[in-house]
Design a protein around this motif. Structure first.
Motif: not given
Length: 296
Positions: A147-162
């Motif tokens: 299984k792949v596990y994903l918290d959608l908050s990572f979308m915001d983390e990607l934005k913070k990483l540029g």
């Protein structure tokens, strides 16, 4: 990306809105703290209050009971395999659509010998076949339960990483599915066995090879999404490359204010991640993703 009219995968398990108990946290994991609580007055008070709360939940049918699944309600938006995600939830719809494209691509490439992985959407933490999964660790794949596990908050983390943009997040999903492909092909098991007998530096080096191969597999997926499905729009490729670059070990170490330590790398440098994604995207051939041969 032109994803809205694509087939959405039914292999999405939506655990958002559930507490750790509802998402699979065993009662034993909670009960193990009782001996420590009994040693202090404050701890005993916590146990009394907690017991009263659980009793209240039991008699009112609330969500606090460990290991008890409640009936359908506003927090019971769990979407097991085969059911649909809420139409208003565009981010979840996007994830299901991207997962659907990975299923199409890898079924074709592996001649239908492809057991589709399940993708679990969760918040903060959830129980997995590999132990307790936490959002702070980022998206991950568990080979023990496929299984792949994903918290959608990572979308915001990607934005913070540029690395903003829908294709940047799609790359992340495709990368984790790439680990599933490795599991299906037996690559993960072989590398795990080698790591058990290796030094820490060598084990890290093998981890880098695994991660870069998953980046390459994400690129292979991108090739077919672009050429066969024609889902990419101008700027999408740049978003994917920026995402690959933003999660390089060297960049993350620098952002954390640490000196760059190559021996501690587990995912590869930004340049390596971009390079392997490009390689997969250029050919669409998984055989070009032999990072183990290239990095020896």
């Amino acid at each position: 990306m032109r994803w809205r009219n694509t087939r959405q995968s039914s292999n999405v398990d939506d655990r958002r809105g559930q507490g750790p108990a509802q998402s699979g946290l065993p009662a034993a994991a909670l009960l193990r703290f009782i001996p420590f609580l009994l040693k202090t007055k404050v701890g005993k008070l916590i146990l009394v209050v907690g017991g009263l709360y659980l009793a209240f939940q039991y008699f009112t049918g609330g969500p606090g009971m460990v290991g008890v699944q409640q009936g359908s309600g506003p927090l019971q938006q769990q979407t097991s395999s085969g059911s649909k995600l809420p139409a208003r939830d565009e981010d979840a719809q996007f994830v299901a659509a991207i997962l659907g494209t990975t299923e199409t691509v890898w079924r074709q490439l592996l001649n239908d010998q492809y057991p589709e992985p399940q993708l679990v959407l969760y918040e903060n933490m959830t129980q997995t076949g590999c132990g307790m999964g936490q959002a702070q660790s980022g998206p991950f794949y568990c080979p023990a339960d496929s299984k792949v596990y994903l918290d959608l908050s990572f979308m915001d983390e990607l934005k913070k990483l540029g690395a903003p943009g829908d294709f940047a997040f799609a790359y992340v999903i495709a990368h984790e599915v790439g680990h599933h492909v490795q599991n299906v092909l037996g690559t993960h098991k072989q590398v795990a066995q080698q790591q058990q007998q290796a030094s820490e530096t060598e084990a890290n080096r093998l981890s880098v090879m695994i991660e870069l191969q998953a980046d390459c597999y994400a690129g292979v997926w991108g090739y077919y999404v672009h050429h066969d499905m024609q889902l990419l729009e101008p700027g999408d490729i740049e978003e994917g490359l920026q995402a690959a670059s933003s999660v390089g070990d060297d960049r993350l170490q620098e952002m954390a204010g640490r000196a760059v330590q190559p021996d501690a790398f587990t995912h590869g440098t930004s340049a390596q991640r971009v390079s392997w994604f490009k390689k997969g995207f250029a050919s669409g051939n998984p055989k070009d993703c032999d990072t183990f041969q290239s990095l020896e």
